[in-house]
Design a protein around this motif. Structure first.
Motif, PDB file in Angstrom:
ATOM      1  N   LEU A  29       0.827  -1.209   0.000  1.00 30.60           N
ATOM      2  CA  LEU A  29       0.000   0.000   0.000  1.00 30.60           C
ATOM      3  C   LEU A  29       0.864   1.262   0.000  1.00 30.60           C
ATOM      4  N   SER A  30       2.002   1.203   0.692  1.00 28.23           N
ATOM      5  CA  SER A  30       2.909   2.354   0.690  1.00 28.23           C
ATOM      6  C   SER A  30       3.359   2.665  -0.729  1.00 28.23           C
ATOM      7  N   GLY A  31       3.777   1.628  -1.441  1.00 22.94           N
ATOM      8  CA  GLY A  31       4.211   1.819  -2.831  1.00 22.94           C
ATOM      9  C   GLY A  31       3.067   2.309  -3.696  1.00 22.94           C
TER      10      GLY A  31
ATOM     11  N   PHE B  25       0.534   4.054  -2.905  1.00 21.57           N
ATOM     12  CA  PHE B  25       0.149   5.453  -2.657  1.00 21.57           C
ATOM     13  C   PHE B  25       0.801   6.354  -3.702  1.00 21.57           C
ATOM     14  N   HIS B  26       2.078   6.102  -3.952  1.00 19.69           N
ATOM     15  CA  HIS B  26       2.820   6.944  -4.886  1.00 19.69           C
ATOM     16  C   HIS B  26       2.319   6.753  -6.324  1.00 19.69           C
ATOM     17  N   SER B  27       2.014   5.504  -6.680  1.00 18.56           N
ATOM     18  CA  SER B  27       1.486   5.251  -8.030  1.00 18.56           C
ATOM     19  C   SER B  27       0.097   5.850  -8.176  1.00 18.56           C
TER      20      SER B  27
ATOM     21  N   SER C 231       9.378   0.573   4.483  1.00 22.04           N
ATOM     22  CA  SER C 231       9.337   1.672   3.497  1.00 22.04           C
ATOM     23  C   SER C 231       8.852   3.001   4.069  1.00 22.04           C
ATOM     24  N   CYS C 232       7.663   3.409   3.662  1.00 20.99           N
ATOM     25  CA  CYS C 232       7.209   4.764   3.971  1.00 20.99           C
ATOM     26  C   CYS C 232       6.843   4.899   5.450  1.00 20.99           C
ATOM     27  N   ARG C 233       7.234   6.020   6.057  1.00 23.01           N
ATOM     28  CA  ARG C 233       6.891   6.249   7.455  1.00 23.01           C
ATOM     29  C   ARG C 233       5.396   6.477   7.609  1.00 23.01           C
TER      30      ARG C 233
ATOM     31  N   GLU D  37       3.653  10.186   7.083  1.00 20.77           N
ATOM     32  CA  GLU D  37       4.106  11.129   6.056  1.00 20.77           C
ATOM     33  C   GLU D  37       3.153  11.252   4.872  1.00 20.77           C
ATOM     34  N   HIS D  38       2.524  10.151   4.501  1.00 20.69           N
ATOM     35  CA  HIS D  38       1.564  10.250   3.390  1.00 20.69           C
ATOM     36  C   HIS D  38       0.402  11.167   3.761  1.00 20.69           C
ATOM     37  N   SER D  39      -0.051  11.067   5.002  1.00 20.43           N
ATOM     38  CA  SER D  39      -1.213  11.883   5.374  1.00 20.43           C
ATOM     39  C   SER D  39      -0.842  13.371   5.384  1.00 20.43           C
TER      40      SER D  39
ATOM     41  N   GLU E 182      11.347  15.277   1.275  1.00 19.26           N
ATOM     42  CA  GLU E 182      11.808  14.821   2.598  1.00 19.26           C
ATOM     43  C   GLU E 182      11.458  13.343   2.807  1.00 19.26           C
ATOM     44  N   HIS E 183      10.249  12.994   2.368  1.00 21.82           N
ATOM     45  CA  HIS E 183       9.772  11.609   2.487  1.00 21.82           C
ATOM     46  C   HIS E 183      10.708  10.657   1.721  1.00 21.82           C
ATOM     47  N   LEU E 184      11.071  11.037   0.496  1.00 20.07           N
ATOM     48  CA  LEU E 184      11.975  10.205  -0.311  1.00 20.07           C
ATOM     49  C   LEU E 184      13.340  10.107   0.355  1.00 20.07           C
TER      50      LEU E 184
ATOM     51  N   HIS F  99      13.888  10.208   3.509  1.00 20.74           N
ATOM     52  CA  HIS F  99      13.769   9.270   4.635  1.00 20.74           C
ATOM     53  C   HIS F  99      13.819   7.815   4.158  1.00 20.74           C
ATOM     54  N   ILE F 100      13.133   7.539   3.054  1.00 21.37           N
ATOM     55  CA  ILE F 100      13.128   6.155   2.560  1.00 21.37           C
ATOM     56  C   ILE F 100      14.548   5.772   2.139  1.00 21.37           C
ATOM     57  N   GLU F 101      15.178   6.669   1.376  1.00 18.01           N
ATOM     58  CA  GLU F 101      16.517   6.350   0.862  1.00 18.01           C
ATOM     59  C   GLU F 101      17.518   6.188   2.000  1.00 18.01           C
TER      60      GLU F 101
HETATM   61 ZN   LIG Z   1       5.610   6.857   0.607  1.00 16.42          ZN
END
Ligand SMILES: [Zn+2]
Length: 265
Positions: free
Chosen positions: A170-172, A174-176, A212-214, A217-219, A239-241, A243-245
């Motif tokens: 679901l994290s992935g 969200f971006h798509s 993956s995604c914190r 952050e998506h919200s 910033e989100h990217l 954090h993931i990287e």
């Molecule tokens: Zn994300």
């Protein structure tokens, strides 16, 4: 499917991103009406094709199929009750999307992105995702916002259930989804590819405890989109990217190992 959130999404399933639009062939508009005239058999065949593609794709997204796993044509044909030729088609499509690697004389393997490729993926995401958000803010409708919020609720729900596989997928997605809703098919296709590659990278390079995604952050990004604050949405995304990287342990040739730090008490 009884989950009310899923039903609320309209299609009775997760907002699978542009599956129908992400065939290897460019989705040229003029060919669309012609498709309606295709025979029942052909349609059934395409649906079956998509279903197998979806199953393999989701298994990779959810880390049920690990990077480097051999995808044996004959075995998959048996499992799905279809011909090897059909499986070859699906594998070719996945290879086209860089999710699967086809090695001559050896077969198909779930891709195993190198550190170099992983860095390239993040560089591409830093270019593409701010553009996606700008466009999404420009074209925002209440319906688009609802789709984002519903997706976010699914994510929150998966975290609450501690369903790590669903959280990663679901994290992935969200971006798509953001890219799909932005309405640029080229950006959406690239984003879909980049997010599945990121999923593979997370498996290979992430610390085993992280996903993956914190969580929040998506919200925050959705809130900025809702306020039509493109600049803030872009900043939060970068910033989100970051954090993931930075949560990935990508130690490669480019980085000198700091022996002093390693042996410091
Ligand atoms: Zn994300």
């Amino acid at each position: 499917m009884s989950d009310p959130l899923r039903l609320a999404l309209g299609s009775g399933r997760l907002p699978r991103i542009g599956v129908a639009d992400s065939q290897p062939d460019p989705p040229a508009m003029p060919t669309r009406p012609a498709r309606k005239g295709t025979s029942q058999a052909r349609l059934q065949r395409e649906n079956a094709h998509d279903e197998i593609y979806e199953k393999i794709y989701t298994a990779i997204l959810e880390h049920r199929l690990h990077p480097g796993t051999k995808l044996v044509e004959e075995r998959l044909a048996e499992i799905f009750g279809v011909s090897r030729a059909r499986i070859r088609e699906v594998l070719a499509r996945l290879a086209h999307e860089q999710v699967v690697e086809l090695i001559p004389q050896r077969g198909a393997y779930v891709a195993k992105p190198t550190i170099e490729q992983a860095r390239d993926v993040f560089e591409a995401r830093r270019v593409i995702e701010p553009a996606v958000l700008r466009r999404l803010v420009e074209t925002l409708t209440p319906e688009k916002l609802t789709r984002l919020r519903l997706h976010q609720e699914l994510e929150v729900d998966a975290r609450r259930r501690d369903d790590k596989r669903a959280v990663i997928r679901l994290s992935g997605e969200f971006h798509s989804l953001a890219a799909e809703l932005a309405g640029n098919s080229a950006l959406a296709r690239s984003m879909r590819e980049l997010s599945v590659l990121t999923c593979l990278m997370i498996f290979l390079y992430d610390a085993p405890t992280t996903t993956s995604c914190r969580a929040d952050e998506h919200s925050q990004i959705i809130d900025a989109i809702a306020k039509r604050d493109a600049a803030r949405a872009e900043k939060l995304m970068l910033e989100h990217l970051e954090h993931i990287e930075s949560s990935m342990k990508m130690v490669g040739d480019r980085e000198e190992v700091d022996l002093a730090a390693i042996f410091k008490a």
